[in-house]
Scaffold this motif. Structure first.
Motif, PDB file in Angstrom:
ATOM      1  N   HIS A   1      39.990  43.200 -43.427  1.00  0.00           N
ATOM      2  CA  HIS A   1      39.742  42.443 -42.198  1.00  0.00           C
ATOM      3  C   HIS A   1      40.556  43.028 -41.041  1.00  0.00           C
ATOM      4  CE1 HIS A   1      38.982  38.971 -39.594  1.00  0.00           C
ATOM      5  NE2 HIS A   1      40.262  39.070 -39.279  1.00  0.00           N
ATOM      6  N   LEU A   2      41.835  43.277 -41.269  1.00  0.00           N
ATOM      7  CA  LEU A   2      42.688  43.822 -40.210  1.00  0.00           C
ATOM      8  C   LEU A   2      42.256  45.231 -39.817  1.00  0.00           C
ATOM      9  CD1 LEU A   2      46.169  42.490 -41.365  1.00  0.00           C
ATOM     10  CD2 LEU A   2      44.795  41.698 -39.420  1.00  0.00           C
ATOM     11  N   CYS A   3      41.828  46.030 -40.781  1.00  0.00           N
ATOM     12  CA  CYS A   3      41.305  47.360 -40.451  1.00  0.00           C
ATOM     13  C   CYS A   3      40.064  47.234 -39.564  1.00  0.00           C
ATOM     14  CB  CYS A   3      40.965  48.135 -41.713  1.00  0.00           C
ATOM     15  SG  CYS A   3      42.403  48.841 -42.527  1.00  0.00           S
ATOM     16  N   CYS A   4      39.217  46.264 -39.859  1.00  0.00           N
ATOM     17  CA  CYS A   4      38.013  46.059 -39.045  1.00  0.00           C
ATOM     18  C   CYS A   4      38.370  45.562 -37.647  1.00  0.00           C
ATOM     19  CB  CYS A   4      37.035  45.133 -39.755  1.00  0.00           C
ATOM     20  SG  CYS A   4      36.256  45.935 -41.192  1.00  0.00           S
ATOM     21  N   VAL A   5      39.439  44.771 -37.524  1.00  0.00           N
ATOM     22  CA  VAL A   5      39.934  44.396 -36.192  1.00  0.00           C
ATOM     23  C   VAL A   5      40.268  45.672 -35.415  1.00  0.00           C
ATOM     24  CG1 VAL A   5      41.843  43.292 -34.931  1.00  0.00           C
ATOM     25  CG2 VAL A   5      40.767  42.102 -36.860  1.00  0.00           C
ATOM     26  N   GLY A   6      40.966  46.586 -36.076  1.00  0.00           N
ATOM     27  CA  GLY A   6      41.311  47.853 -35.437  1.00  0.00           C
ATOM     28  C   GLY A   6      40.093  48.698 -35.113  1.00  0.00           C
ATOM     29  N   LEU A   7      39.116  48.703 -36.006  1.00  0.00           N
ATOM     30  CA  LEU A   7      37.892  49.477 -35.765  1.00  0.00           C
ATOM     31  C   LEU A   7      37.110  48.932 -34.580  1.00  0.00           C
ATOM     32  CD1 LEU A   7      36.717  50.055 -39.440  1.00  0.00           C
ATOM     33  CD2 LEU A   7      37.501  51.807 -37.820  1.00  0.00           C
ATOM     34  N   VAL A   8      37.034  47.608 -34.463  1.00  0.00           N
ATOM     35  CA  VAL A   8      36.342  47.013 -33.316  1.00  0.00           C
ATOM     36  C   VAL A   8      37.091  47.352 -32.028  1.00  0.00           C
ATOM     37  CG1 VAL A   8      35.688  44.824 -32.221  1.00  0.00           C
ATOM     38  CG2 VAL A   8      35.176  45.215 -34.632  1.00  0.00           C
ATOM     39  N   GLY A   9      38.417  47.311 -32.082  1.00  0.00           N
ATOM     40  CA  GLY A   9      39.204  47.715 -30.901  1.00  0.00           C
ATOM     41  C   GLY A   9      38.950  49.165 -30.533  1.00  0.00           C
ATOM     42  N   ALA A  10      38.877  50.025 -31.551  1.00  0.00           N
ATOM     43  CA  ALA A  10      38.568  51.434 -31.297  1.00  0.00           C
ATOM     44  C   ALA A  10      37.160  51.575 -30.720  1.00  0.00           C
ATOM     45  CB  ALA A  10      38.699  52.233 -32.591  1.00  0.00           C
TER      46      ALA A  10
ATOM     47  N   GLN B   1      37.936  36.804 -27.510  1.00  0.00           N
ATOM     48  CA  GLN B   1      38.374  36.713 -28.909  1.00  0.00           C
ATOM     49  C   GLN B   1      37.246  36.206 -29.807  1.00  0.00           C
ATOM     50  OE1 GLN B   1      41.153  38.032 -30.193  1.00  0.00           O
ATOM     51  NE2 GLN B   1      41.343  38.781 -28.106  1.00  0.00           N
ATOM     52  N   GLU B   2      36.487  35.255 -29.308  1.00  0.00           N
ATOM     53  CA  GLU B   2      35.350  34.716 -30.073  1.00  0.00           C
ATOM     54  C   GLU B   2      34.318  35.808 -30.360  1.00  0.00           C
ATOM     55  OE1 GLU B   2      31.535  32.017 -28.812  1.00  0.00           O
ATOM     56  OE2 GLU B   2      33.474  31.421 -27.988  1.00  0.00           O
ATOM     57  N   LEU B   3      34.016  36.612 -29.342  1.00  0.00           N
ATOM     58  CA  LEU B   3      33.022  37.661 -29.515  1.00  0.00           C
ATOM     59  C   LEU B   3      33.537  38.793 -30.391  1.00  0.00           C
ATOM     60  CD1 LEU B   3      31.543  37.766 -25.901  1.00  0.00           C
ATOM     61  CD2 LEU B   3      30.683  36.537 -27.905  1.00  0.00           C
ATOM     62  N   LEU B   4      34.807  39.126 -30.253  1.00  0.00           N
ATOM     63  CA  LEU B   4      35.386  40.157 -31.111  1.00  0.00           C
ATOM     64  C   LEU B   4      35.336  39.729 -32.573  1.00  0.00           C
ATOM     65  CD1 LEU B   4      38.502  41.419 -29.118  1.00  0.00           C
ATOM     66  CD2 LEU B   4      36.319  42.579 -29.459  1.00  0.00           C
ATOM     67  N   ALA B   5      35.563  38.449 -32.829  1.00  0.00           N
ATOM     68  CA  ALA B   5      35.526  37.939 -34.204  1.00  0.00           C
ATOM     69  C   ALA B   5      34.143  38.137 -34.824  1.00  0.00           C
ATOM     70  CB  ALA B   5      35.928  36.475 -34.235  1.00  0.00           C
ATOM     71  N   ILE B   6      33.097  38.028 -34.028  1.00  0.00           N
ATOM     72  CA  ILE B   6      31.732  38.247 -34.523  1.00  0.00           C
ATOM     73  C   ILE B   6      31.572  39.689 -34.988  1.00  0.00           C
ATOM     74  CG2 ILE B   6      29.294  38.391 -33.826  1.00  0.00           C
ATOM     75  CD1 ILE B   6      29.925  35.935 -31.974  1.00  0.00           C
ATOM     76  N   TYR B   7      32.053  40.629 -34.179  1.00  0.00           N
ATOM     77  CA  TYR B   7      31.948  42.042 -34.545  1.00  0.00           C
ATOM     78  C   TYR B   7      32.817  42.377 -35.748  1.00  0.00           C
ATOM     79  CZ  TYR B   7      29.048  43.104 -30.572  1.00  0.00           C
ATOM     80  OH  TYR B   7      28.013  43.141 -29.697  1.00  0.00           O
ATOM     81  N   VAL B   8      34.006  41.804 -35.804  1.00  0.00           N
ATOM     82  CA  VAL B   8      34.874  42.038 -36.959  1.00  0.00           C
ATOM     83  C   VAL B   8      34.159  41.590 -38.231  1.00  0.00           C
ATOM     84  CG1 VAL B   8      37.026  41.357 -38.100  1.00  0.00           C
ATOM     85  CG2 VAL B   8      37.046  41.980 -35.677  1.00  0.00           C
ATOM     86  N   SER B   9      33.529  40.431 -38.181  1.00  0.00           N
ATOM     87  CA  SER B   9      32.787  39.922 -39.331  1.00  0.00           C
ATOM     88  C   SER B   9      31.645  40.861 -39.717  1.00  0.00           C
ATOM     89  CB  SER B   9      32.254  38.527 -39.015  1.00  0.00           C
ATOM     90  OG  SER B   9      31.477  38.042 -40.071  1.00  0.00           O
ATOM     91  N   LEU B  10      30.923  41.381 -38.719  1.00  0.00           N
ATOM     92  CA  LEU B  10      29.841  42.333 -38.995  1.00  0.00           C
ATOM     93  C   LEU B  10      30.377  43.605 -39.661  1.00  0.00           C
ATOM     94  CD1 LEU B  10      27.746  42.093 -35.703  1.00  0.00           C
ATOM     95  CD2 LEU B  10      26.979  41.456 -37.989  1.00  0.00           C
TER      96      LEU B  10
END
Length: 197
Positions: free
Chosen positions: A155-164, A129-138
C-alpha cells in the motif's frame, strides 16, 4: 469540445449540472482556470447566475466539482484498462502506466490547471487526498498479484507510485517529457517497487 445546449433546453438537475461542468471545462481549456468564475460560467452556459450558485455555491465549490469530474473520468479509464490487463507484471505495469499517463494527456492540462487554481484552499487538501486514495487502491489491486510485499508495505509503495505518477504527469504537461517517456518511467518504477512473486 462544444458548449452544451443553453438554458432554453429543459434539463433535469443532473443534466444541468453536467452541462455546467462541461462548459466549465471548455472555459478552462480555452481561457484558463483564472477565468472560471460563477458569473462567467453562467454567461457562457446561457443560464442565470442563481442557477450556477445553486449547483456550486462558491468558486472553490465549482473548481472542486470540476476537478472531481475530470478525475472520475481518468479513474474510470484506468479501471477499464485494468479489466483487460494481461496477467504478467511487465505487461500490467506498462498498461497501467500507459492508461494513467494517457488520462493526463487527454485532459490537455485541465486537471493540473484546476488543481493549481485550488492550491492552498483548505477544501482542496481533503479532496486531493480522497482522489489520491482512489488511485492508490487501483494500483494496489493491479499490482498485488505480483507482489511479495506485506499488504501494508505494498500500500505504501503504491502511495509512492501515485505520487511519482503525479510528478511525471506534471512534467509531461510542462513539456519536459513525452507521454510515452512518462509512462515508461512510471512502468519501470512499478516493476522495481512491488517485489515480484
Amino acid at each position: 469540445m462544444s458548449v452544451p445546449p443553453s438554458s432554453t433546453s429543459r434539463l433535469s438537475k443532473a443534466e444541468r449540472r453536467q452541462q455546467l461542468l462541461d462548459t466549465a471545462r471548455v472555459i478552462v481549456r480555452e481561457e484558463g482556470a483564472d477565468r472560471l468564475t460563477l458569473g462567467h460560467l453562467a454567461a457562457r452556459a446561457g443560464v442565470s447566475k442563481p442557477i450556477v450558485y445553486e449547483h456550486f455555491g462558491t468558486r472553490p465549490g465549482l473548481l472542486i466539482a470540476l476537478y472531481k469530474a475530470i478525475d472520475a473520468g481518468q479513474a474510470e479509464a484506468v479501471r477499464e484498462a485494468l479489466l483487460a490487463a494481461p496477467r504478467e507484471l511487465d505487461e500490467t505495469a506498462t498498461m497501467l502506466a500507459d492508461a494513467y499517463m494517457h488520462c493526463y494527456a487527454d485532459t490537455s492540462g485541465e486537471w493540473h490547471a484546476v488543481g493549481a487554481a485550488l492550491s492552498g484552499s483548505e477544501e482542496m487538501g481533503a479532496v486531493h487526498q480522497e482522489l489520491l486514495a482512489i488511485y492508490v487502491s487501483l494500483f494496489v489491486t493491479a499490482l498485488e498479484p505480483y507482489s511479495t510485499l506485506p499488504a501494508r508495505l505494498l500500500h505504501l509503495c503504491c502511495v509512492g507510485l501515485v505520487g511519482a505518477g503525479e510528478a511525471l504527469s506534471a512534467a509531461m504537461v510542462r513539456g519536459e517529457a513525452t507521454e510515452k517517456q512518462a509512462a515508461e518511467a512510471l512502468a519501470a518504477l512499478m516493476r522495481g517497487s512491488v517485489g515480484t512473486v
